[in-house]
Each structure stands twice: as C-alpha cells, then as structure tokens.
Design an enzyme around this catalytic site. Sequence first.
Site, PDB file in Angstrom:
ATOM      1  NE  ARG A  16      -5.283   3.306   3.899  1.00  0.00           N
ATOM      2  CZ  ARG A  16      -5.287   3.566   2.588  1.00  0.00           C
ATOM      3  NH1 ARG A  16      -4.692   4.652   2.122  1.00  0.00           N
ATOM      4  NH2 ARG A  16      -5.850   2.721   1.760  1.00  0.00           N
TER       5      ARG A  16
ATOM      6  CE  LYS B 114      -3.720  -0.627   2.417  1.00  0.00           C
ATOM      7  NZ  LYS B 114      -4.361  -0.844   3.726  1.00  0.00           N
TER       8      LYS B 114
ATOM      9  CB  SER C 241      13.110 -40.742 -13.999  1.00  0.00           C
ATOM     10  OG  SER C 241      11.929 -40.052 -13.677  1.00  0.00           O
TER      11      SER C 241
ATOM     12  CB  CYS D 271       8.410 -39.546 -12.836  1.00  0.00           C
ATOM     13  SG  CYS D 271       9.358 -40.701 -11.842  1.00  0.00           S
TER      14      CYS D 271
ATOM     15  CB  THR E 170      10.499 -35.882  -6.152  1.00  0.00           C
ATOM     16  OG1 THR E 170       9.307 -35.831  -6.925  1.00  0.00           O
ATOM     17  CG2 THR E 170      11.672 -35.396  -6.970  1.00  0.00           C
TER      18      THR E 170
ATOM     19  CG  HIS F  46     -14.505 -11.598   3.294  1.00  0.00           C
ATOM     20  ND1 HIS F  46     -14.805 -12.928   3.516  1.00  0.00           N
ATOM     21  CD2 HIS F  46     -13.206 -11.448   3.616  1.00  0.00           C
ATOM     22  CE1 HIS F  46     -13.726 -13.545   3.969  1.00  0.00           C
ATOM     23  NE2 HIS F  46     -12.747 -12.670   4.046  1.00  0.00           N
TER      24      HIS F  46
ATOM     25  NE  ARG G 266      -5.830  -4.804  -3.397  1.00  0.00           N
ATOM     26  CZ  ARG G 266      -6.416  -4.786  -2.209  1.00  0.00           C
ATOM     27  NH1 ARG G 266      -5.721  -4.503  -1.123  1.00  0.00           N
ATOM     28  NH2 ARG G 266      -7.692  -5.057  -2.088  1.00  0.00           N
TER      29      ARG G 266
ATOM     30  CE1 TYR H 170      10.698 -37.085 -17.764  1.00  0.00           C
ATOM     31  CE2 TYR H 170      12.774 -37.170 -18.988  1.00  0.00           C
ATOM     32  CZ  TYR H 170      11.837 -37.776 -18.166  1.00  0.00           C
ATOM     33  OH  TYR H 170      12.015 -39.059 -17.729  1.00  0.00           O
TER      34      TYR H 170
ATOM     35  CG  MET I  76      -3.299  -6.585   8.196  1.00  0.00           C
ATOM     36  SD  MET I  76      -2.535  -7.548   9.474  1.00  0.00           S
ATOM     37  CE  MET I  76      -1.151  -6.522   9.803  1.00  0.00           C
TER      38      MET I  76
ATOM     39  N   GLY J 190      -8.600  -7.432   4.204  1.00  0.00           N
ATOM     40  CA  GLY J 190      -9.492  -7.762   5.305  1.00  0.00           C
ATOM     41  C   GLY J 190      -8.799  -8.335   6.522  1.00  0.00           C
TER      42      GLY J 190
HETATM   43  P1  ADP Z   1      -7.738  -2.358   3.540  1.00  0.00           P
HETATM   44  O1  ADP Z   1      -6.305  -2.734   3.459  1.00  0.00           O
HETATM   45  O2  ADP Z   1      -8.545  -3.277   4.375  1.00  0.00           O
HETATM   46  O3  ADP Z   1      -8.311  -2.096   2.188  1.00  0.00           O
HETATM   47  P2  ADP Z   1      -7.387   0.444   3.848  1.00  0.00           P
HETATM   48  O4  ADP Z   1      -6.233   0.909   4.618  1.00  0.00           O
HETATM   49  O5  ADP Z   1      -7.267   0.521   2.386  1.00  0.00           O
HETATM   50  O6  ADP Z   1      -7.785  -0.988   4.335  1.00  0.00           O
HETATM   51  O7  ADP Z   1      -8.615   1.287   4.315  1.00  0.00           O
HETATM   52  C1  ADP Z   1      -9.917   0.956   3.981  1.00  0.00           C
HETATM   53  C2  ADP Z   1     -10.651   2.132   3.457  1.00  0.00           C
HETATM   54  O8  ADP Z   1     -10.608   3.202   4.364  1.00  0.00           O
HETATM   55  C3  ADP Z   1     -10.079   2.720   2.201  1.00  0.00           C
HETATM   56  O9  ADP Z   1     -10.502   2.046   1.068  1.00  0.00           O
HETATM   57  C4  ADP Z   1     -10.623   4.105   2.220  1.00  0.00           C
HETATM   58  O10 ADP Z   1     -11.892   4.148   1.648  1.00  0.00           O
HETATM   59  C5  ADP Z   1     -10.686   4.419   3.672  1.00  0.00           C
HETATM   60  N1  ADP Z   1      -9.553   5.277   3.966  1.00  0.00           N
HETATM   61  C6  ADP Z   1      -8.313   4.930   4.308  1.00  0.00           C
HETATM   62  N2  ADP Z   1      -7.538   6.006   4.445  1.00  0.00           N
HETATM   63  C7  ADP Z   1      -8.318   7.077   4.164  1.00  0.00           C
HETATM   64  C8  ADP Z   1      -8.097   8.485   4.102  1.00  0.00           C
HETATM   65  N3  ADP Z   1      -6.910   8.994   4.341  1.00  0.00           N
HETATM   66  N4  ADP Z   1      -9.135   9.248   3.772  1.00  0.00           N
HETATM   67  C9  ADP Z   1     -10.339   8.721   3.520  1.00  0.00           C
HETATM   68  N5  ADP Z   1     -10.608   7.420   3.549  1.00  0.00           N
HETATM   69  C10 ADP Z   1      -9.604   6.606   3.868  1.00  0.00           C
HETATM   70 MG    MG Z   2      -7.788  -0.858   0.996  1.00  0.00          MG
END
Ligand code: ADP
Ligand code: MG
Length: 926
Positions: free
Chosen positions: A121, A51, A815, A882, A818, A491, A373, A902, A132, A130
């Site tokens: 974040r 990120k 051959s 093999c 494994t 999710h 990403r 191979y 962290m 989802g």
């Molecule tokens: P995850 O890794 O679970 O996607 P994020 O760190 O991306 O968590 O945060 C989830 C959401 O929180 C982001 O998609 C965004 O919408 C909101 N968010 C995070 N940082 C900011 C920010 N600086 N301003 C506004 N919204 C934010």
């Molecule tokens: Mg995110």
Amino acid sequence: MTKTLARKAVRRGKMGEKGGKGEKGGKGKFVYLFGAKTDGNGGMKPLLGGKGANLAEMCRIGLPVPPGFTITTEVCTYYYEHKRTYPAALKPQMGAGVASIERQTRKKFGDLNNPLLVSVRSGARDSMPGMMDTILNLGLNDQTVDALARKTGNPRFAWDCYRRFVQMYGDVVLGVQKRAGEDHEPFETAIEGLKHERYHQDIEDTKLTVEDLKELVTRFKALVKERVGREFPSSPWDQLMGAVGAVFGSWMNDRAIVYRRKYNIPTEWGTAVNVQAMVYGNTGDKSGSGVAFTRNPANGEKEFYGEFLINAQGEDVVAGVRTPEPVVELKKQMPKAYAELERIRQTLEKHFKDVQDFEFTIEDGVVYMLQTRNGKRTAMAALKFSMDMCREKLIDWKTAVMRNPADQFEQLLAPVFDVREVKSAKAIATGLPAGPGAASGQIYLNADRAVAAAEKGQPVLLVRVETSPEDLRGMIAAEGILTARGGVSSHAALVARQMGKVCVCGASAIEVDYATRKVSVDGQTFAEGDWMSIDGTAGKVYAGRVKAAPSEIVAGLINNDEAAKKTEKFRSFQQLMKWCDQATRMGVRTNADTPEQAANAIAFGAQGIGLCRTEHMFFEGDRIDAMREMILAETLEERKAALAKLLPYQRDDFAGIFRVLNGHPATIRFLDPPLHEFLPQTEHQQADLAKKLGVPVSRIHSRVEQLHEFNPMLGFRGCRLGIGYPEISAMQARAVFEAAAIVQKEGIKVHPEIMIPLVGFKKELDLQLDAVHQAAREVQAERKVKLNYMVGTMIEIPRGALMADEIAQSAEFFSFGTNDLTQTALGMSRDDSGSFLPQYAELEIIKKNPFATIDVAGVGQLVDIAVKRGRATRKDLKLGICGEHGGDPDSVRFFHQVGLDYVSCSPYRVPVARLAAAQAALTSKM
Ligand code: ADP
Ligand code: MG
Ligand code: MG
C-alpha cells in the site's frame, strides 16, 4: 554505490525541509515495523507517510492491526534521485520485516503449507485518496493458491484472492489498463465475458464458482502475457519488489501530479510503502470490509457513519461493484463485530481527539483495523465538530478555532436553496447528501465537456454514473456533482468533502446514458446543456433552476433575519468568531467603496475600511460626465470647474460611508488609475460624448491619443496624477474633510486616513501632503471643527519598500498594496499572466499563484524590509495590507508573522480573514 554516498544522497533530498524526514534514515533505517513490536508512531508522518504512521500509532494503543512494516519516504526520494534504484540496505531490511510478519502470523511467505499473503500500500504524508494504487493478496501463485485452499478448506476464497491479485497486479504493476478508445478495463471485460458465456447475464462476483475463478485466472494471465509480452511473475519476492516499485512509480503518475498541484503537496515529500499481512473479508458471510467515520463528515452529526460489504475485500467497497450497506446495519447482522467497532470508534476519538475516517475488515467475525486518519470534512461539519468536541471537553476552544480550515470557510456563506422555492419545486430523485449547499447548473456527462463549458462561463453540473480520479478536472470545474451510483465512501463523496463541492451521490433513480449524452429520470429527459439543480444538504435533485437564498449566516448578519439567527449554524458561527476575537492580534478591515459594502463588512466583523477606492465613485450615473469634462479640460480654470461638480458627489459618498462606519477608521485612497480608463474608447461612444459635452469629437480623439500609454500599469497614475494636477487631490481632500465635518456634527466619530498611492519617493508624498493639510486647515476654519485625520501612503512599488525609513518621516501609516507590489516586484502583469502562469505552475517554478497567495520568499522580503525600516523611523507607524492577499489564509499568516496591525479584504472574505488571523496568532503561540 557505497552506503555513505547513499546517505548523502538521501540527505540532499531533504535539504531545506523543516520538521522533515527523520535523521534515522541517514543511518540507513529504511524499514519500520508495526505489530507486536512497533518502531514508529503517529508523529512520524513525514518519514512513514500518514498511513504508516497511524498504523504504528494504532498498534501502540492496542487496536487490532495486522502486522507489517513501512518502507520510508526517504527511499522514494532516493529512488527518484538514483534512476529508479534502491539503497542496498533496503532488501535485507525488507527480508527482516517479512520474517517478523511471518513470526507473528505463523505463516510463511511463499510457503506451500500455510502461505503468508501481504498487501502493498502506498501512503504519502498527506492522504491522497484514490491517487495511488494498492495491491492485495500478494504472494499467490499456482502452488500457494492450492496451499491456501487446503489450509482454509475454502477453495472458493483462495481462488477469489488469486483472481483479485492477478487483476490488481496486472493493472497496477504491469500496466494492463484500458487503452485509448476502450471504454472498459480489460480485466473487467474478461469477467463480463465469462459471466455472459456461462450464465448469459451479469451476476454478482460473489456468485462466481471455483471453476469460474480458475478460468478467470487463466484468462487474466493470458491477457497479461499478450499485453506485456512476458509471463505473470510467480515468485513472491519478485512480486513484492515489483509492487514496491509500482507504488514508488505511482508517485509520478498523472493523477498524483494533478492532485498534488491542486493541494500544493511538494513533489519532494515522496510516498512511503506499507507491506502488511492480509486479513480476509472475503472468506464468506461472517466476513466483510468497510469504511467508516466516527461522526458524519458531511453535516457534522454525532453518529456512526459509514458502510460495509459482506464477503468482500476492501477495494470492493470503494470500487462500486456492489452497493454497500450503512455501517449501522452491522448491528443486526454481526452484533459482536458491531460492538467492537463501536468500541474502536470511541477509542479512536479519545486518542486522536478528532474525527477519524477509518477502514476495517472483518475476518470470520473478528475486526481488524487497516487505516485511520483525520476525516476530511465539509466546512459545515468542521464547524459542528469543533463546537461539539469543545462541549464534550475533547478539545479546548483554541483547538476548536484551529479545527476550522480557513480555506474552506467561505463554504458556510454559500447560498442554500430558497425554502419557499424548494417547497414548490418537486424533487425528481433523491440520493446521499454528500456535499452540503445548493447548486444549479447546465449538465455535462463528461469531464472534458464540463471543463470546456465552465471555461465559457457556464455554471456546470457534472452528472456521472459514478466518478473516478480521471474526472477530477471536471469536478473542479463544476458547481456541483451528481452521481447515480456510489455511497458515502465513493470517489464523488470523497472529493466533495475535500473540495467543498455541492454533491448528491447514489441518486439511483437517474439513468445516465453516456452514448446519447442524456439523463433520464422520473419520465423526463435532460440533454447536455439543460438545467438541473441539486441540494447537497438534503440529497435532493430538481429539474431546471431552483432559486437560491443566502446562507443562514448571511441572512442573520446582513439581512437581520431572526429565524436564521436561531439556527445552529448561525450560533456556532458567532461563537467561533467570538473565540477568534479572543485569539487574534491583527485586526480585519475591509475593502469597500460604498456604504452598503461597508455595512456588510461591519456586519461580518470588519473593524473599518482598509481601502476605499475613490475612482469607483466616479462611474455612477452622470458623475462620469463631470469626470470626463475634467480630463478633457484644456485650462486649469476649466478643470477646476469640472472638479467643483465632482466635489459634492464625493462628499456625499464619504459622508455615507462615515455614517455607516460609526467611528471605525476609513482609509481613503486618492485617485489611482490612469486617466484614459475614464474616457470612452469606441468611435461611437466618443461621438456620443462629444455631443453631450458640446465639444468637437476631434478634441476627444486627440485627448485619448495623448493619454495613450505603452505600459499604463507603470505610467501616469497613482500619486503622479495628484502631482501633475494638484487640484484633483485638493478636491478629494476637501470632499473628505467636508464630509467628516458634516458627520462629526451629527455626533458620529470620524477617522479618515488619507492614503496616497504609488509612492516611491518621499518628495512625492510631501507634495501631496501639502495639498491635504491645506484643505484640512481650510475646512476646519470654515466649518469651525477640529478633525482627527491621518495621512499615509501605500507601499506598492519596490522603491517605496526600500526607502520606507525615509517615507515614514512623512507617512503616519503604510498600507501594503500587495497587488501592485507583486506585479512590480515580479515584473509580471497580473492581467497578462494567464498566458504563462499555468505552465509555471506545471513546471513548479512557482508553487502558488503569487497574485492569490503572497510570494513570501520574494515579495514578502519587501514587506518585511518596509515594516522594519518604517518602524525604525516611526515607532507607532500603523501597518496594514489591502491587496487581494488580505483574504487569503496563507498570506494572512505571513502578515501576522511580519507584524502588521491589520489586513483588509473584500466584505465576504472578512470572516475568513478573522479566522485566519486568529489561527495565525494561535499557531505562533504554540
Ligand atoms: P487507499 O489509500 O486507496 O485507501 P489502502 O492502502 O488503504 O488504499 O487500501 C485499500 C483497501 O485495501 C483498504 O481499505 C483495505 O480494505 C484493503 N486492504 C489493504 N491492506 C489490507 C490488508 N492487509 N488486509 C486486508 N485488506 C487490506
Ligand atoms: Mg485506505
Ligand atoms: Mg495599486
């Protein structure tokens, strides 16, 4: 602790890591800015997390990103190595980071006029969606909330932020979560309670008034105090440090650990923390938040794909509190913002040259980017992306090959629903086609019960209102996932994309009742254990079991189905395989014991048989009787008579295989398993056999007893059998050569490669060689033909590998077996490892199951030694593998590196192996 010590500790944490965390951390740079001035870039994922690195990269290419800073993953490593404390330099560097955000936003952290709020974040090297937790609106307290209200003239917005903040912080940092036995999050319970008190119904969060929100904040804080025993922290810096600690702390939470184990993410990597100025999607109807993909990640179509919510902060979109709208709807509602998003979509693809999954917020009409990403995708989408992007000249053909994840590739061969069956079946509900493919299963409404049923061997369909990370185990166990709520970024959809699960989500017509464990839809009710079917390609739900048909690729290649061959999926697959052949160095063969298996494998592109297990041929029909007669024989003459009965069977089998191979080589392994495996084990079966063969049952008893072994895996088997009973090998050799002579006379080229198993001593091989060559001489003389054959050995016990130089004097090829090599090198029985391997994985003694992915560090050394020593003796020694590992992408990469000619795998793994072999060749050239 002194700085130098801290530095050393950090260094120690990254020992043995290649391309790992940067050197700079050692000098004590723990904080990297992004915004007007950007320290990092997209290539720094090990240090800044995915990120953080991509936030920096987006800043560099001029995309609108709120300013902030990233605390490096080295701090996470340090944190765990130092009893959860930080390096001394961190706090001042964070101070400078906050000051930089303040300058850029003209706001101040904790200010009573224009307060700066931030998000905190997490961000690991590989995205762990989802897993962290994120904290938004940090910096609010009873004073700053008033300042924010005054400054924006929008008290509702200010209190909405405060309500969210106390809730998230209370949950994530202070641990106020549902307790065992509670069904709902305590904060959600408080919200619901207030709604019912004041409105006597569930209203949308956006309808809550300032007064409601104020009351909620009060109740939330009281709840925190009751549960935690202290006041909610009001100092912004205390809040910030608490949040940073919580992010680092979450690296070791259960969800994160389960996820890491599933995806083999090393614990040492750690997570980074991003602190970023808030932008607000909840200021009113000109604002909103969303997630989007630059193309459709389920089916690969080139279309803007995603969803958004008006007047919401980002968490709402994924949390499923309200149902989001498709992102294209923005075109009508906020045309300017939509145009900007379209521009961003193009920019992202042009720059990253791959499909992006991004998160955005619109604040009063202005678009901000919060994350990007590479988008997780199904195998189907990956294939289409790679073809389309190559055509669009965004990537070249080699990159296109690399873009297809080999470990997901098998999904493309998975069955789809039979077109005719689907026509006659009536869909009882529709939802979003979130994970393509067809799945029928018995429904279960909770993860534990789904897992239990799957362990009993039932095909399971997990049905939920919506899924959350707690359901992960159940989702892994299920054939397919069906949810009543949730959109493309839910999710369930996310996990389906990642794990290649068949998934239909947001099928709103179905009602899921957890209490009664029943699902009702379209006037029908289904209890747990009842059958349902879902079509994740079309987004349809069916009652009962719908018959599946082979995938278009299988239909086209194996069944020669002309309609299937015209599909885009089939043609893309063929194109990709063509590219793979251009790129690869290693060949791919197959493990096949019958003409049919061999034919399938050839259709999938196999270049011959790498392992034909002859013993499998003895189980069909009456053959087993002759085999048993042979084993029960008391004299050589009797044994020869029994073997003579087996010979024609084997000869016909080999002839059938040679015909199908049509000139491709076939490695034929001589009898390998211990003889007791062929005898009946129960009293009843033994009595039957005695009658059939006309021998006293006592003779069978005593032979079974005689053959009993304490450790059959290391007993009288492999070449030891052929040495003990040379007439068995002689018969097998004769069968091979007679078949070769017959087929050759039909005008088909034949290349048998006779393989002697379990050799550890050169002399073992030599004794068998004599039998083989003699049979060859005889058959060639009798039938007046010249046969082209090779004799080699399996390297599958450590001594064989170590003595490879000597063995190669006699063997024309090796051959690597494994499976046995792993068992004998590790001293671990594959069939008994189930009782301790799971714990080994948990304790990270081993990272991957060594019977699925070759243990490169240990067993790999034996392979390497055997390759080097073998080729030192015989330069043109042919080398293959093999074992099961031949179809495992990670193992294939190793076999390429170590220089094998191979790999051989089961027929349906052949395409995966071809792809993995090509990728290995491309990677080593890069
Ligand atoms: P995850 O890794 O679970 O996607 P994020 O760190 O991306 O968590 O945060 C989830 C959401 O929180 C982001 O998609 C965004 O919408 C909101 N968010 C995070 N940082 C900011 C920010 N600086 N301003 C506004 N919204 C934010
Ligand atoms: Mg995110
Ligand atoms: Mg073996």
